[in-house]
Write a protein that holds these residues in place. Sequence first.
Motif, PDB file in Angstrom:
ATOM      1  N   ASP A 266      18.847  53.930  72.963  1.00  0.00           N
ATOM      2  CA  ASP A 266      18.404  53.209  71.770  1.00  0.00           C
ATOM      3  C   ASP A 266      16.896  53.343  71.572  1.00  0.00           C
ATOM      4  O   ASP A 266      16.393  53.256  70.448  1.00  0.00           O
ATOM      5  CB  ASP A 266      18.757  51.722  71.893  1.00  0.00           C
ATOM      6  CG  ASP A 266      20.247  51.497  72.075  1.00  0.00           C
ATOM      7  OD1 ASP A 266      21.013  51.942  71.208  1.00  0.00           O
ATOM      8  OD2 ASP A 266      20.644  50.893  73.085  1.00  0.00           O
ATOM      9  N   ALA A 267      16.179  53.515  72.685  1.00  0.00           N
ATOM     10  CA  ALA A 267      14.721  53.593  72.608  1.00  0.00           C
ATOM     11  C   ALA A 267      14.168  54.500  73.692  1.00  0.00           C
ATOM     12  O   ALA A 267      14.748  54.610  74.784  1.00  0.00           O
ATOM     13  CB  ALA A 267      14.100  52.198  72.742  1.00  0.00           C
TER      14      ALA A 267
ATOM     15  N   ASN B 280      17.398  58.662  65.110  1.00  0.00           N
ATOM     16  CA  ASN B 280      17.036  57.264  64.837  1.00  0.00           C
ATOM     17  C   ASN B 280      16.814  56.459  66.118  1.00  0.00           C
ATOM     18  O   ASN B 280      17.164  55.281  66.201  1.00  0.00           O
ATOM     19  CB  ASN B 280      18.114  56.596  63.969  1.00  0.00           C
ATOM     20  CG  ASN B 280      17.580  55.382  63.238  1.00  0.00           C
ATOM     21  OD1 ASN B 280      16.391  55.293  62.939  1.00  0.00           O
ATOM     22  ND2 ASN B 280      18.443  54.427  62.962  1.00  0.00           N
TER      23      ASN B 280
ATOM     24  N   LYS C 174      14.358  54.588  68.636  1.00  0.00           N
ATOM     25  CA  LYS C 174      13.053  53.930  68.568  1.00  0.00           C
ATOM     26  C   LYS C 174      12.080  54.610  69.523  1.00  0.00           C
ATOM     27  O   LYS C 174      12.421  54.882  70.676  1.00  0.00           O
ATOM     28  CB  LYS C 174      13.186  52.451  68.925  1.00  0.00           C
ATOM     29  CG  LYS C 174      14.046  51.653  67.972  1.00  0.00           C
ATOM     30  CD  LYS C 174      14.248  50.242  68.490  1.00  0.00           C
ATOM     31  CE  LYS C 174      15.207  49.460  67.595  1.00  0.00           C
ATOM     32  NZ  LYS C 174      16.579  50.048  67.576  1.00  0.00           N
TER      33      LYS C 174
ATOM     34  N   ALA D 118      12.067  57.104  61.476  1.00  0.00           N
ATOM     35  CA  ALA D 118      12.464  56.229  62.586  1.00  0.00           C
ATOM     36  C   ALA D 118      11.427  55.143  62.828  1.00  0.00           C
ATOM     37  O   ALA D 118      10.338  55.154  62.246  1.00  0.00           O
ATOM     38  CB  ALA D 118      12.651  57.065  63.861  1.00  0.00           C
ATOM     39  N   ILE D 119      11.780  54.212  63.698  1.00  0.00           N
ATOM     40  CA  ILE D 119      10.847  53.169  64.113  1.00  0.00           C
ATOM     41  C   ILE D 119       9.908  53.761  65.155  1.00  0.00           C
ATOM     42  O   ILE D 119      10.350  54.253  66.201  1.00  0.00           O
ATOM     43  CB  ILE D 119      11.606  51.965  64.702  1.00  0.00           C
ATOM     44  CG1 ILE D 119      12.417  51.263  63.608  1.00  0.00           C
ATOM     45  CG2 ILE D 119      10.637  50.986  65.359  1.00  0.00           C
ATOM     46  CD1 ILE D 119      13.366  50.203  64.132  1.00  0.00           C
TER      47      ILE D 119
ATOM     48  N   LEU E  80      11.515  45.085  68.012  1.00  0.00           N
ATOM     49  CA  LEU E  80      11.697  46.181  67.050  1.00  0.00           C
ATOM     50  C   LEU E  80      13.158  46.348  66.637  1.00  0.00           C
ATOM     51  O   LEU E  80      13.465  47.168  65.774  1.00  0.00           O
ATOM     52  CB  LEU E  80      11.193  47.497  67.656  1.00  0.00           C
ATOM     53  CG  LEU E  80       9.676  47.629  67.847  1.00  0.00           C
ATOM     54  CD1 LEU E  80       9.355  48.839  68.717  1.00  0.00           C
ATOM     55  CD2 LEU E  80       8.958  47.722  66.501  1.00  0.00           C
TER      56      LEU E  80
ATOM     57  N   LYS F  44      13.865  45.939  62.891  1.00  0.00           N
ATOM     58  CA  LYS F  44      12.845  46.502  61.992  1.00  0.00           C
ATOM     59  C   LYS F  44      13.389  47.720  61.238  1.00  0.00           C
ATOM     60  O   LYS F  44      14.321  48.390  61.685  1.00  0.00           O
ATOM     61  CB  LYS F  44      11.608  46.914  62.791  1.00  0.00           C
ATOM     62  CG  LYS F  44      10.892  45.777  63.508  1.00  0.00           C
ATOM     63  CD  LYS F  44      10.213  44.837  62.541  1.00  0.00           C
ATOM     64  CE  LYS F  44       9.388  43.797  63.281  1.00  0.00           C
ATOM     65  NZ  LYS F  44       8.792  42.797  62.364  1.00  0.00           N
TER      66      LYS F  44
ATOM     67  N   PRO G 117      12.616  51.589  59.579  1.00  0.00           N
ATOM     68  CA  PRO G 117      11.773  52.722  59.969  1.00  0.00           C
ATOM     69  C   PRO G 117      10.355  52.544  59.448  1.00  0.00           C
ATOM     70  O   PRO G 117      10.130  52.081  58.333  1.00  0.00           O
ATOM     71  CB  PRO G 117      12.463  53.914  59.304  1.00  0.00           C
ATOM     72  CG  PRO G 117      13.900  53.514  59.252  1.00  0.00           C
ATOM     73  CD  PRO G 117      13.893  52.038  58.970  1.00  0.00           C
TER      74      PRO G 117
END
Length: 249
Positions: free
Chosen positions: A74-75, A96, A98, A121-122, A229, A232, A234
């Motif tokens: 996810d990140a 996508n 993070k 993306a974030i 985040l 949030k 992007p």
Amino acid sequence: MKIGLFGFGKAGKAVASVILQNKEHSLQWIYRKTNRLNSRDAAEFFGIESNDPGHFYSEKKQDIEELLEEHPVDAIIDFSSQEGIYAYGESAAKKNIKIISAISHYSDKEIKFLHKLAQKAIVFWSPNITLGINYLLYASTFLKKIAPSVDIEIVEEHFKDKKGVSGTAIRIADVLDVKDEKINTIRAGGIVGKHEVIFGFPFQTVRLIHESISRDAFGNGALFAAEHLINKKPGFYKFEDLLQPYFKV
């Protein structure tokens, strides 16, 4: 949250250890240049009881595209190097994922690239990802607004071998709109990191000090960012964007 980690230096090791001990998140893998630890996992490396996979992968044997496909996260938390973002940025943004960067220094080129990735993306960047230093930044900003003509000096202290001026100190100077000459640098022993902002008034002095006792503080800050985040859209985010809601009166 499933997390991938770039960088396994002193800070990266501390961050990996913190994630492994956090039951709300899972360290899926650590991506490195070398393949020396490929046969081990992070929990075994630290001697920590954890169900996280935490496998080591090397760019010499595993392409980043394949890694993100076979072991999705996810990140991505980045404690690698200034150039590290180019290794995974496009691939992560496309999926996508993070991007949470804690790199101390970026050139204008990298910052421009981060903003490009943030269109899809974030993307979060903090030169110092500890909660405490970012509280200090906020408090300093408020004091500067109250007394805009106050004299300001910044003192940063780090371990003997740290090169260059602290990215955090430069960030403080930027936020307070003072010149880099106002940054005083000390290198000694094994100081993890200390930043002091001195506000000199005619008949009084205010000092705001933050000191990192352990590099584990980086791990706590990175997880704070990851958690804030989640919902949030992007875009490009800094620590103050996450803290701002807490400072509303």
